[in-house]
Design an enzyme around this catalytic site. Structure first.
Site, PDB file in Angstrom:
ATOM      1  N   ASN A 134       1.101  -1.358  -0.084  1.00 17.48           N
ATOM      2  CA  ASN A 134       0.607   0.067   0.199  1.00 17.48           C
ATOM      3  C   ASN A 134       0.834   1.725  -0.155  1.00 17.48           C
ATOM      4  O   ASN A 134       0.489   2.644   0.275  1.00 17.48           O
ATOM      5  CB  ASN A 134      -1.086   0.063   1.047  1.00 17.48           C
ATOM      6  CG  ASN A 134       0.002   0.252   2.435  1.00 17.48           C
ATOM      7  OD1 ASN A 134       0.945  -0.086   2.610  1.00 17.48           O
ATOM      8  ND2 ASN A 134      -0.974   0.113   3.481  1.00 17.48           N
ATOM      9  N   GLU A 141       1.796   4.688   7.114  1.00 11.92           N
ATOM     10  CA  GLU A 141       0.729   3.776   6.710  1.00 11.92           C
ATOM     11  C   GLU A 141       0.055   5.412   5.593  1.00 11.92           C
ATOM     12  O   GLU A 141       0.208   5.769   5.907  1.00 11.92           O
ATOM     13  CB  GLU A 141      -0.494   3.518   7.266  1.00 11.92           C
ATOM     14  CG  GLU A 141      -0.366   1.820   8.425  1.00 11.92           C
ATOM     15  CD  GLU A 141      -0.097   1.164   7.522  1.00 11.92           C
ATOM     16  OE1 GLU A 141      -0.098   1.288   5.786  1.00 11.92           O
ATOM     17  OE2 GLU A 141      -0.322  -0.574   8.129  1.00 11.92           O
TER      18      GLU A 141
END
Length: 239
Positions: A134, A141
Site C-alpha cells: 500500500n 501507513e
C-alpha cells in the site's frame, strides 16, 4: 530519484558495496536499517564482507526504522531479534550503538526523543528502505502526515495481512508499532529502497508515476535529493 533494475544478487552486492565504501571513508557512519525480507540479502553480504576483513562496524551507530508494540526483544518476530539474528550478532558493531525505537519511557530510545538522538549523532548517513503493497515505508501507513516524526502507528489490515507470513497465524501479528515518521526518513542523507517480486509491481508502478500524495507514503521520496530504487525484473514488470 533514479531506478536500477538488477537481479536480486546484484542488488544485494551493489548496496553492500555502497555501504562498504561509506565505511571506508567514514568509519563512524550512522546507518539507518530496515527489517523484513527485502534487506536480508544485503545483511548477508555485509556479514561476508566483515568476516573477510573488508569492513569493520566497530565505530558505526545504527538506528532502525520501527518495532512492533507488544513483542519482547527476545520474541522471534521482534525487530531487535531480527537485527541481532541477521546482522548484529555476526559483525563487530557494539550493541550499545544499535538503536530501535521503544515505547519504554526509561529507554534511551524512547520514541518521543528518538529523532533528537539521531540528530545528536549527526543524522543518518545511509538509509535502507523497503515498501509495502500500500506504499508504506517503515510503518507509515497511507494518510500519515509528511511532517511526522517517530510515532505510534495503528497498522492497516493490508499491512497485517502482508506481515502475517512471518507468523503462524494472522491473529498473532501485532496491530500497533512505533515507527520513524516520514519527516524522520526524509532527514536522512542518502536513501536506497529495495523493491523486489511480482507482489510489489503495482507499488513500484505507482511510485514511478511521480504523484506525491499522503495516500501513498513512499511518494514523498520524490522530494529527497538522493534516492535510488533497486528493483528486480519481476517488480519492474509493469513499468
Amino acid at each position: 530519484m533514479e531506478i536500477r533494475i538488477l537481479s536480486l544478487s546484484e542488488i544485494n552486492l551493489a548496496i553492500k558495496e555502497e555501504i562498504a565504501s561509506l565505511l571506508r571513508r567514514k568509519p563512524n557512519a550512522v546507518l539507518g536499517l530496515a527489517t523484513g525480507s527485502s534487506p536480508i540479502g544485503v545483511y548477508d553480504e555485509l556479514v561476508k564482507a566483515h568476516k573477510a576483513g573488508d569492513i569493520s562496524f566497530n565505530e558505526v551507530t545504527s538506528f532502525n526504522l520501527d518495532e512492533y508494540i507488544g513483542l519482547n526483544s527476545d520474541h522471534p518476530q521482534s525487530y531487535r531479534y531480527f537485527m541481532n539474528s541477521h546482522l548484529f550478532d555476526h559483525i563487530d558493531i557494539l550493541k550499545s550503538r544499535t538503536h530501535i525505537p521503544s515505547m519504554d519511557k526509561n529507554s534511551e530510545d524512547y520514541y518521543e526523543t528518538y529523532d533528537n538522538k539521531i540528530k545528536d549523532h549527526g543524522g543518518i548517513d545511509f538509509q535502507i528502505l523497503g515498501i509495502g503493497s500500500n506504499g508504506h515505508i517503515a510503518f507509515n501507513e497511507p494518510g500519515t502526515s509528511f511532517d511526522s516524526l517517530t510515532h505510534i502507528v495503528d497498522l492497516k489490515e493490508s499491512t497485517i495481512k502482508d506481515n502475517s507470513r512471518f507468523f503462524n497465524d494472522v491473529n498473532e501479528v501485532p496491530t500497533k508499532a512505533v515507527s520513524m515518521g516520514l519527516k524522520s526518513i526524509m532527514n536522512t542523507k542518502r536513501i536506497v529502497i529495495i523493491i523486489t517480486g511480482k507482489n510489489k509491481a503495482n507499488a513500484l508502478k505507482r511510485l514511478m508515476s511521480k504523484e506525491i500524495t499522503t495516500d501513498f507514503p513512499a511518494s514523498i521520496l520524490h522530494r529527497h535529493p538522493k534516492v535510488t530504487i533497486y528493483a528486480d525484473q519481476e517488480a519492474a514488470s509493469l513499468l
